[in-house]
Design an enzyme around this catalytic site. Structure first.
Site, PDB file in Angstrom:
ATOM      1  N   GLU A  49       0.823  -1.213   0.000  1.00 29.03           N
ATOM      2  CA  GLU A  49       0.000   0.000   0.000  1.00 29.03           C
ATOM      3  C   GLU A  49       0.857   1.264   0.000  1.00 29.03           C
ATOM      4  O   GLU A  49       0.508   2.256  -0.656  1.00 29.03           O
ATOM      5  CB  GLU A  49      -0.935  -0.002   1.220  1.00 29.03           C
ATOM      6  CG  GLU A  49      -2.088  -0.974   1.105  1.00 29.03           C
ATOM      7  CD  GLU A  49      -3.010  -0.648  -0.069  1.00 29.03           C
ATOM      8  OE1 GLU A  49      -3.344   0.542  -0.254  1.00 29.03           O
ATOM      9  OE2 GLU A  49      -3.383  -1.575  -0.797  1.00 29.03           O
ATOM     10  N   CYS A  80     -12.649   2.056 -14.980  1.00 31.45           N
ATOM     11  CA  CYS A  80     -12.975   3.450 -14.626  1.00 31.45           C
ATOM     12  C   CYS A  80     -11.702   4.284 -14.572  1.00 31.45           C
ATOM     13  O   CYS A  80     -11.395   4.931 -13.568  1.00 31.45           O
ATOM     14  CB  CYS A  80     -13.721   3.499 -13.289  1.00 31.45           C
ATOM     15  SG  CYS A  80     -14.586   5.061 -12.992  1.00 31.45           S
ATOM     16  N   CYS A  86     -17.066   2.213 -20.138  1.00 30.97           N
ATOM     17  CA  CYS A  86     -18.317   2.097 -19.383  1.00 30.97           C
ATOM     18  C   CYS A  86     -19.151   0.869 -19.745  1.00 30.97           C
ATOM     19  O   CYS A  86     -19.908   0.373 -18.909  1.00 30.97           O
ATOM     20  CB  CYS A  86     -19.164   3.360 -19.577  1.00 30.97           C
ATOM     21  SG  CYS A  86     -18.407   4.860 -18.899  1.00 30.97           S
ATOM     22  N   CYS A 132     -18.656  -2.074 -17.485  1.00 33.86           N
ATOM     23  CA  CYS A 132     -18.560  -1.705 -16.072  1.00 33.86           C
ATOM     24  C   CYS A 132     -19.771  -2.221 -15.304  1.00 33.86           C
ATOM     25  O   CYS A 132     -20.914  -2.019 -15.730  1.00 33.86           O
ATOM     26  CB  CYS A 132     -18.450  -0.192 -15.926  1.00 33.86           C
ATOM     27  SG  CYS A 132     -18.412   0.358 -14.197  1.00 33.86           S
ATOM     28  N   CYS A 142     -24.554   4.403 -12.603  1.00 29.52           N
ATOM     29  CA  CYS A 142     -23.556   5.472 -12.545  1.00 29.52           C
ATOM     30  C   CYS A 142     -24.158   6.781 -13.044  1.00 29.52           C
ATOM     31  O   CYS A 142     -24.530   6.907 -14.218  1.00 29.52           O
ATOM     32  CB  CYS A 142     -22.340   5.093 -13.389  1.00 29.52           C
ATOM     33  SG  CYS A 142     -21.090   6.393 -13.477  1.00 29.52           S
TER      34      CYS A 142
END
Length: 354
Positions: A37, A192, A199, A202, A208
């Site tokens: 991370e 995204c 899209c 997605c 959305c």
């Protein structure tokens, strides 16, 4: 409500298309997830993977990292950039060893008290490694939420940040929080994307707001643009009779903090006079090399490298401040990436001429 269908759609998509072969997913201990991370902050996955593998091969667990010399940590970070991440990670590992018996804290507050760990990073560690129900809000997640819920403004703005965190908390599923958070990050990193989002496949396309309104390019809002300031410095490649190069350690804060770099002579000073005053040495004639440009997040740096040979004087190399760097047998120290490239170029020239 949109919220009720958000997590199930995302988890169903992740089950079919999510990434499960990333190296930190193979043994997702709190330590390994933590390292990944930190490396992934402002850095793409494909860049991080080889660094992560080398880092964890050398520092297999937290005590290994905590007890290591900072130079070796920075050496393995060279080229990854944003070196404060490495210094904070090393410092935090030392604190975990000293204050928590070497065990990464498993609660949000003590985890966030460590250097370099904010709320999102802590949430990622606890959810991905331990399965806790904690929200995350990295850059990819901000983009997914801003588009899906048409959140106006740039995510760095305090009001927008609060709104996104509120959404991140509300959308958490009661079960499968780790896969859910990974799915959010995967979606933002793949379909995204920042430009030209895909899209059609997605899982959130039907709910959305940005897509339904034909406004995906508007979210998240752009940061107000401003020209990056320009800075310049002069880097000196000072070689001795053995063709070793003089390096100095930079201050712990600021650019390249704690890394080894070439001495910097002010642009308005005579190099020979400055080197005599600073190091007590005499120089041959100075050769001006090609200007090197390097971009930071908040300014552009123009470096003017010059090389010369030391011909006399009584230079006293102090172990904590100055070292002679052997180009043929380089030490494992942290080097600023542009400096490492200059030294590699010099080594290649010396091999060719030799």
């Amino acid at each position: 409500m949109i919220q009720s269908g958000f997590a199930p759609r995302l988890l169903a998509w992740y089950a079919r298309h999510g990434r499960r072969d990333l190296p930190w997913q193979q043994d997702p201990t709190p330590y390994r997830v933590w390292v990944s991370e930190i490396m992934l902050q402002q850095t793409q996955v494909r860049t991080v993977i080889p660094y992560f593998r080398r880092f964890c091969q050398r520092f297999a667990d937290l005590p290994d990292l905590a007890q290591a010399d900072q130079d070796e940590v920075l050496h393995l970070w060279t080229g990854l950039g944003y070196y404060a991440r490495a210094r904070n990670l090393h410092q935090a590992a030392g604190r975990v060893l000293a204050e928590h018996g070497g065990r990464v804290p498993q609660q949000l507050e003590p985890l966030m008290a460590l250097p370099g760990i904010g709320r999102s990073t802590a949430g990622a560690i606890l959810s991905l490694a331990l399965g806790q129900c904690q929200p995350i809000l990295d850059g990819n997640v901000k983009r997914v939420l801003a588009r899906c819920f048409a959140i106006a403004g740039h995510p760095s703005q305090a009001a927008v940040q609060r709104q996104l965190w509120q959404l991140a908390e509300q959308l958490l599923p009661e079960q499968g929080c780790g896969p859910y958070n990974q799915a959010l990050m995967d979606l933002g990193a793949s379909l995204c994307s920042r430009s030209k989002p895909d899209c059609a496949p997605c899982p959130l396309s039907g709910i959305c707001s940005a897509r339904l309104q034909g406004r995906t390019a508007e979210f998240p809002g752009r940061r107000p643009s401003k020209a990056l300031p320009q800075r310049a410095c002069r880097l000196l490649i000072l070689r001795d009779e053995q063709d070793r190069v003089l390096l100095h350690r930079r201050p712990p804060s600021g650019i390249w903090g704690g890394l080894w770099s070439l001495p910097e002579c002010p642009l308005d000073e005579d190099i020979a006079v400055w080197a005599g005053r600073r190091f007590g040495v005499k120089l041959e004639s100075v050769e001006q090399l090609a200007v090197v440009e390097h971009s930071f997040s908040h300014f552009q740096l123009q470096m003017h490298p010059c090389q010369t040979r030391i011909t006399g004087g009584t230079l006293a190399v102090m172990e904590t401040e100055l070292i002679w760097y052997n180009l043929g047998q380089p030490e494992k120290i942290g080097l600023a990436a542009p400096v490492a490239r200059l030294l590699a170029r010099l080594q290649a020239q010396l091999q060719t001429s030799g």
